[in-house]
Design a protein around this motif. Sequence first.
Motif, PDB file in Angstrom:
ATOM      1  N   UNK A 143       0.800  -1.225   0.000  1.00 21.42           N
ATOM      2  CA  UNK A 143       0.000   0.000   0.000  1.00 21.42           C
ATOM      3  C   UNK A 143       0.833   1.275   0.000  1.00 21.42           C
ATOM      4  N   UNK A 144       1.986   1.280   0.702  1.00 24.41           N
ATOM      5  CA  UNK A 144       2.830   2.473   0.700  1.00 24.41           C
ATOM      6  C   UNK A 144       3.355   2.742  -0.714  1.00 24.41           C
ATOM      7  N   UNK A 145       3.843   1.703  -1.380  1.00 21.26           N
ATOM      8  CA  UNK A 145       4.336   1.875  -2.743  1.00 21.26           C
ATOM      9  C   UNK A 145       3.224   2.329  -3.685  1.00 21.26           C
ATOM     10  N   UNK A 146       2.019   1.827  -3.454  1.00 18.69           N
ATOM     11  CA  UNK A 146       0.892   2.229  -4.291  1.00 18.69           C
ATOM     12  C   UNK A 146       0.622   3.720  -4.164  1.00 18.69           C
ATOM     13  N   UNK A 147       0.598   4.241  -2.928  1.00 20.78           N
ATOM     14  CA  UNK A 147       0.343   5.670  -2.751  1.00 20.78           C
ATOM     15  C   UNK A 147       1.483   6.509  -3.329  1.00 20.78           C
ATOM     16  N   UNK A 148       2.701   6.056  -3.200  1.00 24.99           N
ATOM     17  CA  UNK A 148       3.814   6.806  -3.772  1.00 24.99           C
ATOM     18  C   UNK A 148       3.724   6.853  -5.300  1.00 24.99           C
ATOM     19  N   UNK A 149       3.300   5.741  -5.898  1.00 28.69           N
ATOM     20  CA  UNK A 149       3.108   5.719  -7.347  1.00 28.69           C
ATOM     21  C   UNK A 149       1.985   6.664  -7.760  1.00 28.69           C
ATOM     22  N   UNK A 150       0.889   6.670  -7.001  1.00 31.95           N
ATOM     23  CA  UNK A 150      -0.207   7.589  -7.294  1.00 31.95           C
ATOM     24  C   UNK A 150       0.242   9.042  -7.158  1.00 31.95           C
ATOM     25  N   UNK A 151       1.049   9.307  -6.156  1.00 36.16           N
ATOM     26  CA  UNK A 151       1.555  10.667  -5.969  1.00 36.16           C
ATOM     27  C   UNK A 151       2.386  11.100  -7.174  1.00 36.16           C
ATOM     28  N   UNK A 152       3.290  10.218  -7.625  1.00 38.49           N
ATOM     29  CA  UNK A 152       4.111  10.560  -8.789  1.00 38.49           C
ATOM     30  C   UNK A 152       3.263  10.778 -10.028  1.00 38.49           C
ATOM     31  N   UNK A 153       2.285   9.909 -10.221  1.00 36.82           N
ATOM     32  CA  UNK A 153       1.463  10.015 -11.430  1.00 36.82           C
ATOM     33  C   UNK A 153       0.633  11.291 -11.438  1.00 36.82           C
ATOM     34  N   UNK A 154      -0.041  11.573 -10.302  1.00 41.70           N
ATOM     35  CA  UNK A 154      -0.939  12.723 -10.264  1.00 41.70           C
ATOM     36  C   UNK A 154      -0.179  14.044 -10.278  1.00 41.70           C
ATOM     37  N   UNK A 155       0.938  14.109  -9.554  1.00 42.63           N
ATOM     38  CA  UNK A 155       1.718  15.346  -9.591  1.00 42.63           C
ATOM     39  C   UNK A 155       2.396  15.515 -10.947  1.00 42.63           C
ATOM     40  N   UNK A 156       2.791  14.397 -11.573  1.00 39.86           N
ATOM     41  CA  UNK A 156       3.398  14.485 -12.900  1.00 39.86           C
ATOM     42  C   UNK A 156       2.423  14.961 -13.951  1.00 39.86           C
ATOM     43  N   UNK A 157       1.143  14.625 -13.788  1.00 40.90           N
ATOM     44  CA  UNK A 157       0.115  15.057 -14.734  1.00 40.90           C
ATOM     45  C   UNK A 157      -0.366  16.476 -14.461  1.00 40.90           C
ATOM     46  N   UNK A 158       0.112  17.096 -13.389  1.00 38.88           N
ATOM     47  CA  UNK A 158      -0.354  18.441 -13.049  1.00 38.88           C
ATOM     48  C   UNK A 158      -1.752  18.452 -12.474  1.00 38.88           C
TER      49      UNK A 158
ATOM     50  N   UNK B 118      -2.298  -1.810   5.340  1.00 43.23           N
ATOM     51  CA  UNK B 118      -2.788  -0.595   4.718  1.00 43.23           C
ATOM     52  C   UNK B 118      -1.769   0.521   4.811  1.00 43.23           C
ATOM     53  N   UNK B 119      -2.148   1.674   4.264  1.00 41.90           N
ATOM     54  CA  UNK B 119      -1.294   2.855   4.313  1.00 41.90           C
ATOM     55  C   UNK B 119      -2.186   4.079   4.201  1.00 41.90           C
ATOM     56  N   UNK B 120      -1.698   5.198   4.743  1.00 38.69           N
ATOM     57  CA  UNK B 120      -2.437   6.442   4.691  1.00 38.69           C
ATOM     58  C   UNK B 120      -1.622   7.467   3.914  1.00 38.69           C
ATOM     59  N   UNK B 121      -2.296   8.242   3.089  1.00 43.42           N
ATOM     60  CA  UNK B 121      -1.676   9.325   2.309  1.00 43.42           C
ATOM     61  C   UNK B 121      -2.389  10.609   2.709  1.00 43.42           C
ATOM     62  N   UNK B 122      -1.654  11.517   3.302  1.00 45.89           N
ATOM     63  CA  UNK B 122      -2.203  12.817   3.692  1.00 45.89           C
ATOM     64  C   UNK B 122      -1.501  13.894   2.877  1.00 45.89           C
ATOM     65  N   UNK B 123      -2.282  14.785   2.263  1.00 46.37           N
ATOM     66  CA  UNK B 123      -1.692  15.814   1.421  1.00 46.37           C
ATOM     67  C   UNK B 123      -2.654  16.988   1.281  1.00 46.37           C
ATOM     68  N   UNK B 124      -2.181  18.051   0.644  1.00 50.51           N
ATOM     69  CA  UNK B 124      -2.993  19.243   0.382  1.00 50.51           C
ATOM     70  C   UNK B 124      -2.682  19.749  -1.017  1.00 50.51           C
ATOM     71  N   UNK B 125      -3.647  20.436  -1.630  1.00 42.52           N
ATOM     72  CA  UNK B 125      -3.446  21.013  -2.955  1.00 42.52           C
ATOM     73  C   UNK B 125      -4.538  22.051  -3.204  1.00 42.52           C
ATOM     74  N   UNK B 126      -4.501  22.697  -4.371  1.00 48.45           N
ATOM     75  CA  UNK B 126      -5.505  23.690  -4.753  1.00 48.45           C
ATOM     76  C   UNK B 126      -6.556  23.028  -5.627  1.00 48.45           C
ATOM     77  N   UNK B 127      -7.828  23.171  -5.253  1.00 51.78           N
ATOM     78  CA  UNK B 127      -8.893  22.599  -6.076  1.00 51.78           C
ATOM     79  C   UNK B 127      -9.200  23.544  -7.247  1.00 51.78           C
TER      80      UNK B 127
END
Length: 541
Positions: free
Chosen positions: A448-463, A482-491
């Motif tokens: 799960x940790x690797x999954x969230x890190x991959x999602x982070x790379x993909x979504x931030x890479x896509x802008x 499991x794993x938890x991903x906590x973050x913030x961004x502009x909607x």
Amino acid sequence: MHQLLIAGRYRLVDLVGTGGMGRVWRARDELLHRDVAVKEIVPPVWLGEAERDDLRRRTLREARTAARLSHPNVVRIYDVVHDRDSPWIVMEYVESRSLQQILAVDGPLSPARTARIGLAVLAALRAAHTAGVLHRDVKPHNVLVATDGRVVLTDFGLATFTGGDAAMTGPGMILGSPHFVAPERARDGISDPRTDLWSLGATLYAAVEGQPPYARDSAMATLSALATDPPDPMRRAGPLRPVLTGLLQRDPWRRLTAVEAEPLLRRAATATPAPTRPAAPDPTRPPAPGPTRRAAPDPAGPAAERAAPAGRSGTRARRGQRVAVGVAAAATALLAAVGTGLAMAARDRSEREPSGTGAGIGPTRPAAAFACVAAPPAAASPVPSVPPPPGARFRLVPGWTWYTDPTGFQIAAPIAWLHWTEDAVTCFREPGGTRVLSVEASVARADPVAWWRAEERRLTGDGALPGYRRVDISPMDIFDGGAVWECAWLNPAGERVHTARLLANTSAGRAYTVSWLTKEFDWQVNATYFPMIRQSFTPAL
């Protein structure tokens, strides 16, 4: 004062302990002819007279509240009296040693014994919290281990003030030992059941490691480290590592709840020590005489060895597993048997997965990345208030109810929030607001940790996440990992939003992502709901 008679009934016999708030005596109840413990409340010298009077009143009131507790792991309170201008608390006398005395004489405890003590103290805290009583001073000095093995928590209610600590403390002063005070209490004076759970974690850490998690030379140095540093590394905790890591989380909403901590403690209490294995002999030199040397225990354990193939590739896999275990120390028990090669393969595969369904249980697209943020559809309906289901383990806070999804999962949800589904995502959105709760079913993730890190790379890479800021990606011991991903961004509206997303693997290859999203400005208040949300979640069978 050795034979002083208190309230015409309790004759003081021996002084058995002293602390910052008073002295404890073994006394004889002349009326019932039994031994009791009597605590004399001695106000700190820095309190003014008005504060001393307030302390006496509050102590009496809170001791009476604590007297309502009836639990085998709680020292019973028999009486509260006022004599010689001081409050006196009459309690059950337990022939025992404090955990602090045991550590001072016998040294650190084994993980299994520490876990058994932890289960008893946790049971005491749950009983107290249910009755509305906070302890606020859980530490080894207040955990008693009786000669018959019974474990009890003492001093309930004696440091609990209905109005909070602010009026009772002088400049820079904190009630309780700095080594065992939760970060938010040291920083803001906030106390709730979660602060007691942090103190429990610090107490168990001290029991198994031989020193508290922030062992510094002075109170100021301890508080400074508590505000900024992680706990000191654990060297002896073994199977206790996941629960200690979960209880000692700095952010209260990340901290394990009592319901989540109990099964981890039970697992540690029954865990068998990992066997040591002989070191591999060096073929270039003859064996040395004397006793056979043994290698340090491999944290990955025998299960990891079985999971790796034989030969050179197996050696690499086992070495990779040890690296994975070191990175995910908080989830050692869950991830020990997962090889790094397997985890990386799963991550690479997940990055290539197209949209669609997997195993008939939902899409394999990013788990609830932007689900439910658009305006609710016309078919959305308000969440009705329903009675608690049979076997509900706890009560929800006002304004929330139990929701059972047609697919079978169950979760706490806010009453009257709009509810609808988007593909495999169940959405709950605040009417006229931006707060969103969502649940998505998907396939299980090997790491799960690797999954969230991959999602982070993909979504931030896509802008897709402008103004992105990661708060944390870390493992969480829940269900089958499991794993938890906590973050913030502009909607899209230009508002800064904050979210926590819990990915939890369950049985039969299933996983769920539970997401909680609010405005960044409102996060600190709303984050307190997340432990209840994750604790209430029950996956479909």
